[in-house]
Design an enzyme around this catalytic site. Structure first.
Site, PDB file in Angstrom:
ATOM      1  NE  ARG A 100      47.287  44.840  38.246  1.00 26.06           N
ATOM      2  CZ  ARG A 100      47.087  44.974  36.928  1.00 26.06           C
ATOM      3  NH1 ARG A 100      46.046  44.388  36.327  1.00 26.06           N
ATOM      4  NH2 ARG A 100      47.900  45.734  36.216  1.00 26.06           N
TER       5      ARG A 100
ATOM      6  NE  ARG B 177      41.984  50.549  34.533  1.00 26.81           N
ATOM      7  CZ  ARG B 177      42.839  49.552  34.330  1.00 26.81           C
ATOM      8  NH1 ARG B 177      42.761  48.440  35.059  1.00 26.81           N
ATOM      9  NH2 ARG B 177      43.772  49.643  33.400  1.00 26.81           N
TER      10      ARG B 177
ATOM     11  CG  HIS C 272      39.310  43.341  34.424  1.00 29.23           C
ATOM     12  ND1 HIS C 272      40.048  42.414  35.115  1.00 29.23           N
ATOM     13  CD2 HIS C 272      39.993  43.600  33.284  1.00 29.23           C
ATOM     14  CE1 HIS C 272      41.128  42.151  34.419  1.00 29.23           C
ATOM     15  NE2 HIS C 272      41.124  42.833  33.300  1.00 29.23           N
TER      16      HIS C 272
ATOM     17  CG  ASP D 248      44.352  38.334  27.573  1.00 27.44           C
ATOM     18  OD1 ASP D 248      45.144  39.285  27.626  1.00 27.44           O
ATOM     19  OD2 ASP D 248      43.123  38.446  27.621  1.00 27.44           O
TER      20      ASP D 248
ATOM     21  CD  GLU E 188      38.760  40.300  32.454  1.00 32.47           C
ATOM     22  OE1 GLU E 188      39.868  39.705  32.583  1.00 32.47           O
ATOM     23  OE2 GLU E 188      38.564  41.207  31.621  1.00 32.47           O
TER      24      GLU E 188
END
Ligand code: TA6
Length: 300
Positions: free
Chosen positions: A73, A99, A169, A212, A271
């Site tokens: 994270r 990832r 990201h 978002d 991102e």
């Protein structure tokens, strides 16, 4: 997979060192005179970028996992071969599998612009059987000097079309989410993924709640203006016509086990993506680069 000692013999030099970090993860440190970066081989995950005499530019959660088949994270997670939820199978992991697995170093050295570089690769043999689809070769090329460049190079080595969506990201380290503003997306159409509605950006982006947003049809550079850290972070990109801006705010932060309840005050994601209508299809033998260049300018 080579041991850390073998990696140092093969790819190490005066500016590149492989080591096992305090979480037991194999990592590389790129130590260029103008800036330094840390990359976990797990997910080819950039975890740190610090230009000379500056605060860290990338943010990392104090509660991040550092385990096989779990995402880290913070830093720059690589979302591939799908961004967000899997297009048709909700059992598949969020943001793809790139990832979640360990990548292999394949090249290293110094570039003409005096940057220090490292290339890592992911191939089907490195991922779990259940996730294997087409044949592919995906590489991440990292270059560090006073700037950080990260280029995701997707090569369709199969005899079928390869369709995907993707993101670099990036999580940025900021002084206070309530005081920053982001420019570069004025007048751009965006989708608010919280309610799936469409809008047009008016002026700079500021934050006062969960955010978002997927910006469409934009190749533009974004700038995070941070009065607290007295700096501007410039985010340029190539091979991308969409940008995502994210902050989970308080309620979502509390729902994420690998994210501290109050950490949303100190981070923002801008991102570099191939998302929504910007998703790509490569014919056999075709290749695509998704690249971000991050630089931080201090005031005064
Ligand atoms: O890029 C924004 C986003 O897709 C958000 O919806 C949020 O879920 C975030 O990514 C983090 O996703 P993750 O799977 O890393 O928890």
């Amino acid at each position: 997979m080579l041991t850390v000692q073998e990696l140092n013999q093969e790819f190490g030099n005066s500016e590149i060192r492989f080591y096992t970090d305090s979480h037991g993860m194999a990592c590389a440190e790129l130590n260029n005179p103008m800036g330094k970066a840390k990359i976990a081989l797990h997910g080819a995950h950039l975890m740190s970028f610090i230009p000379k005499d500056q605060e860290a530019v990338l943010w990392m959660s104090e509660k991040s996992y550092f385990e096989a088949e779990k995402p880290i994270r913070g830093g720059i997670p690589i979302c591939w071969p799908w961004f967000g939820g899997h297009p048709c199978d909700s059992n598949m992991p969020s943001h793809g599998f790139a990832r979640l697995f360990t990548w292999e170093p394949v090249a290293s050295g110094n570039c003409d612009n005096e940057a220090t570089f490292l290339e890592l690769a992911l191939t089907p043999s490195l991922i779990a059987d259940k996730l294997r689809t087409n044949d592919f070769l995906v590489k991440l090329r990292v270059e560090v000097n006073d700037k950080l460049s990260a280029a995701l190079i997707i090569d369709n080595t199969s005899d079928k079309d390869l369709s995907y969506s993707a993101a670099l990201h990036s999580y940025f380290n900021i002084s206070d989410i309530a005081k920053i503003k982001i420019s570069g997306l004025d007048g751009k159409a965006f989708i608010d993924t919280l309610d799936d509605t469409r809008h047009v950006q008016q002026g700079d982006i500021t934050f006062a709640a969960e955010t978002d947003l997927v910006y469409l049809d934009t190749e533009d550079t974004c700038v995070i203006d941070d009065p607290g850290f007295k700096r501007k972070i410039k985010i340029s990109k190539f091979g991308s016509r969409s940008t995502v801006v994210w902050n989970p705010w308080d309620a979502k932060a509390q729902r994420m086990p690998d994210f501290g309840n109050n950490e949303y005050h100190k981070m923002v994601c801008v991102e570099t993506t191939n998302a929504k209508a910007d998703a790509r299809t490569l014919a056999p033998g075709e290749c695509h680069n998704l690249q971000v260049i991050i630089e931080s300018e201090t005031e005064g």
